[in-house]
Scaffold this motif. Structure first.
Motif, PDB file in Angstrom:
ATOM      1  N   LEU A   1      -4.900   4.954  -1.085  1.00  0.00           N
ATOM      2  CA  LEU A   1      -5.498   5.219   0.223  1.00  0.00           C
ATOM      3  C   LEU A   1      -6.867   5.858   0.059  1.00  0.00           C
ATOM      4  CD1 LEU A   1      -2.408   6.734   2.078  1.00  0.00           C
ATOM      5  CD2 LEU A   1      -3.061   4.324   1.831  1.00  0.00           C
ATOM      6  N   THR A   2      -7.675   5.742   1.092  1.00  0.00           N
ATOM      7  CA  THR A   2      -8.942   6.462   1.127  1.00  0.00           C
ATOM      8  C   THR A   2      -8.666   7.938   1.425  1.00  0.00           C
ATOM      9  OG1 THR A   2      -9.216   6.030   3.489  1.00  0.00           O
ATOM     10  CG2 THR A   2     -10.156   4.416   1.943  1.00  0.00           C
ATOM     11  N   ALA A   3      -9.692   8.743   1.325  1.00  0.00           N
ATOM     12  CA  ALA A   3      -9.520  10.184   1.532  1.00  0.00           C
ATOM     13  C   ALA A   3      -9.011  10.512   2.925  1.00  0.00           C
ATOM     14  CB  ALA A   3     -10.846  10.904   1.276  1.00  0.00           C
ATOM     15  N   ASP A   4      -9.341   9.675   3.925  1.00  0.00           N
ATOM     16  CA  ASP A   4      -8.897   9.959   5.291  1.00  0.00           C
ATOM     17  C   ASP A   4      -7.635   9.183   5.681  1.00  0.00           C
ATOM     18  OD1 ASP A   4     -10.054   7.467   5.458  1.00  0.00           O
ATOM     19  OD2 ASP A   4     -11.237   7.894   7.251  1.00  0.00           O
TER      20      ASP A   4
ATOM     21  N   ARG B   1      -6.608   5.781   5.034  1.00  0.00           N
ATOM     22  CA  ARG B   1      -6.604   4.340   5.328  1.00  0.00           C
ATOM     23  C   ARG B   1      -6.251   3.573   4.052  1.00  0.00           C
ATOM     24  NH1 ARG B   1      -9.781   4.193  10.189  1.00  0.00           N
ATOM     25  NH2 ARG B   1     -11.146   6.021  10.310  1.00  0.00           N
TER      26      ARG B   1
ATOM     27  N   SER C   1       0.838  -1.201   0.000  1.00  0.00           N
ATOM     28  CA  SER C   1       0.000   0.000   0.000  1.00  0.00           C
ATOM     29  C   SER C   1       0.864   1.239   0.000  1.00  0.00           C
ATOM     30  CB  SER C   1      -0.930   0.014   1.218  1.00  0.00           C
ATOM     31  OG  SER C   1      -0.262   0.553   2.357  1.00  0.00           O
TER      32      SER C   1
ATOM     33  N   ASP D   1      -7.079   1.444   1.202  1.00  0.00           N
ATOM     34  CA  ASP D   1      -8.375   1.281   0.542  1.00  0.00           C
ATOM     35  C   ASP D   1      -8.594  -0.200   0.231  1.00  0.00           C
ATOM     36  OD1 ASP D   1     -10.630   1.276  -1.078  1.00  0.00           O
ATOM     37  OD2 ASP D   1     -10.079   3.129  -2.104  1.00  0.00           O
TER      38      ASP D   1
ATOM     39  N   ASP E   1     -11.360  -1.722  -0.513  1.00  0.00           N
ATOM     40  CA  ASP E   1     -12.214  -1.934  -1.692  1.00  0.00           C
ATOM     41  C   ASP E   1     -11.354  -1.967  -2.949  1.00  0.00           C
ATOM     42  OD1 ASP E   1     -14.506  -2.021  -0.161  1.00  0.00           O
ATOM     43  OD2 ASP E   1     -14.956   0.117  -0.417  1.00  0.00           O
ATOM     44  N   ALA E   2     -10.416  -1.023  -3.042  1.00  0.00           N
ATOM     45  CA  ALA E   2      -9.502  -1.005  -4.185  1.00  0.00           C
ATOM     46  C   ALA E   2      -8.612  -2.238  -4.179  1.00  0.00           C
ATOM     47  CB  ALA E   2      -8.646   0.259  -4.161  1.00  0.00           C
TER      48      ALA E   2
ATOM     49  N   SER F   1      -3.611   5.344  11.042  1.00  0.00           N
ATOM     50  CA  SER F   1      -4.821   4.660  10.571  1.00  0.00           C
ATOM     51  C   SER F   1      -4.704   3.162  10.818  1.00  0.00           C
ATOM     52  CB  SER F   1      -5.059   4.955   9.093  1.00  0.00           C
ATOM     53  OG  SER F   1      -3.874   4.775   8.334  1.00  0.00           O
TER      54      SER F   1
END
Length: 411
Positions: free
Chosen positions: A152-155, A157, A125, A159, A161-162, A185
């Motif tokens: 990463l997600t917007a906050d 973490r 990641s 991701d 799902d990705a 995170s």
């Protein structure tokens, strides 16, 4: 501010840490934790009154030290929920643990389901520590394995799902941080394990920032490898742990040769000891094991849930105080585990750290061995405050006052 912390029954353990003088706010625990008196005493006692080598001596003190050393291995196994102490390999730190796995999986029998080589893929990641990037790049350069990177997600973490969309049967290994050393995170580790296993991949978790802050049970998580360093868990430097499932360790060849890891040596042929001895060549860091044992006892006497609640309250306070300063940019999720990274507009993090040091506040400033993450965040570096059991609301107040002084100096 004190109300939020009081509701979590804040810890009052500063007196246990002799290296933290009165009035010094130590906010660099993510780099290395200060040591409680119990750990210092265990290390001193081992060198001062009970020291001897292990596994080799036939005299009583050596036998006693061997029992203490192996008791530390059993203690680690219980601490992280391992099925057996034989699954615990002692290493110099998480960095060496990850390198050990990378080197061994690249050298394993090619018919093994654990082999990593040309045609195989590894999933990492964007927020990984360099220690969970570079060993896999070295393996890639040697064997031709490919590396993919999850965004990463917007906050801040990983991701998942990705990650789930990216995983294919060609992926043989997923290697993620359990807790980010920059953003704090927390990974949904059980979901990551299930996702990896659905495509036949193994999951390695870098637990350096997790084990001092969260209860960890590798069996419940379902991961295949777990690594952490003692010094971030209030233990000594130069010591760490690699856990791996027993059947994987059985299949892995040794990665270093020398004493202790052998069965029989002749000039014609050498046979090797079973795990974990196979991976522990040479005289071990005996006192490091005893220091880690004492650190685990100390942390579990407090309770990981209590530690997490205490640090979570400090994080909330810090984000609220710093978020109220217009020129401060906060990174990572609101519920980060014990870590807050931030930047002050127009001020290099090194200057922030220097001014805070003048205020007797110790933070980390730099890329935190996570340069790809800095690139993703669009900054060259961040300032990072990270908490331990010895911190309090007074340390947050000192940090906020120091940042206000930074903004006054730089306008």
């Amino acid at each position: 501010m004190a109300t939020a912390l009081a509701q979590t029954r804040p810890l009052d353990l500063l007196a246990d840490f002799p290296a933290i003088p009165t009035g010094w706010a130590y906010l660099d625990t993510a780099a290395t934790a200060q040591k409680p008196r119990a750990v210092i005493d265990a290390i001193t006692r081992a060198y001062d009154t009970t020291y001897a080598t292990v596994h080799r001596g036939v005299y009583q003190r050596s036998a006693d030290m061997t029992l203490a050393y192996e008791a530390a291995r059993k203690r680690v196994a219980r601490f992280i929920g391992a099925a057996s102490a034989d699954e615990i390999v002692f290493v110099r730190g998480a960095t060496e643990g990850i390198n050990l796995v990378a080197q061994c999986l690249g050298a394993i029998n090619r018919d093994s389901p654990y082999f990593l080589g040309a045609g195989d893929r590894i999933l990492l990641s964007q927020l990984e520590h360099h220690s969970n990037i570079v060993p896999w790049q070295l393996l890639r350069d040697r064997t031709g394995v490919a590396i993919d990177v999850v965004p990463l997600t917007a906050d801040g973490r990983i991701d998942l799902d990705a990650a789930e969309a990216m995983l294919t049967p060609a992926h043989k290994l997923v290697a993620f941080a359990h807790v980010s050393n920059v953003l704090g995170s927390v990974l949904d580790a059980k979901r990551a394990a299930a996702m990896a296993h659905r495509v036949g991949a193994k999951l390695l978790l870098d637990g350096c920032q997790a084990v001092p802050r969260l209860p960890v049970d590798v069996t419940e998580i379902g991961c295949d490898f777990y690594v952490f360093s003692a010094h971030k868990l209030y233990g000594p430097t130069g010591f760490g742990v690699l856990w791996a499932k027993g059947e994987i360790l059985d299949a892995m060849p040794p990665w270093q040769g020398g004493g202790a890891m052998i069965d029989r040596v002749t000039f014609a042929r050498t046979t090797y000891a079973p795990p974990p001895a196979r991976f522990e060549a040479g005289t071990p860091h005996i006192v490091g094991a005893l220091g880690l044992h004492a650190a685990i006892d100390y942390v579990e006497a407090i309770g990981l849930d209590a530690i997490h609640a205490h640090e979570a309250a400090l994080v909330r306070m810090t984000r609220e105080r710093l978020g109220a300063i217009n020129s401060v940019r906060l990174f990572g999720p609101d519920d980060s585990a014990g870590i807050v990274s931030f930047a002050v507009e127009g001020v290099h993090p090194h200057d922030v750290g220097t001014i805070l040091d003048e205020e007797r506040v110790a933070i980390r400033a730099g890329h935190h061995c996570a340069q790809p993450l800095m690139d993703a965040l669009g900054v060259p570096a961040t300032a990072r405050a990270s908490f331990g059991v010895y911190n309090s609301a007074a340390d947050v107040d000192a940090l906020a006052r120091g940042i206000e002084r930074v903004t006054r100096i730089f306008g």
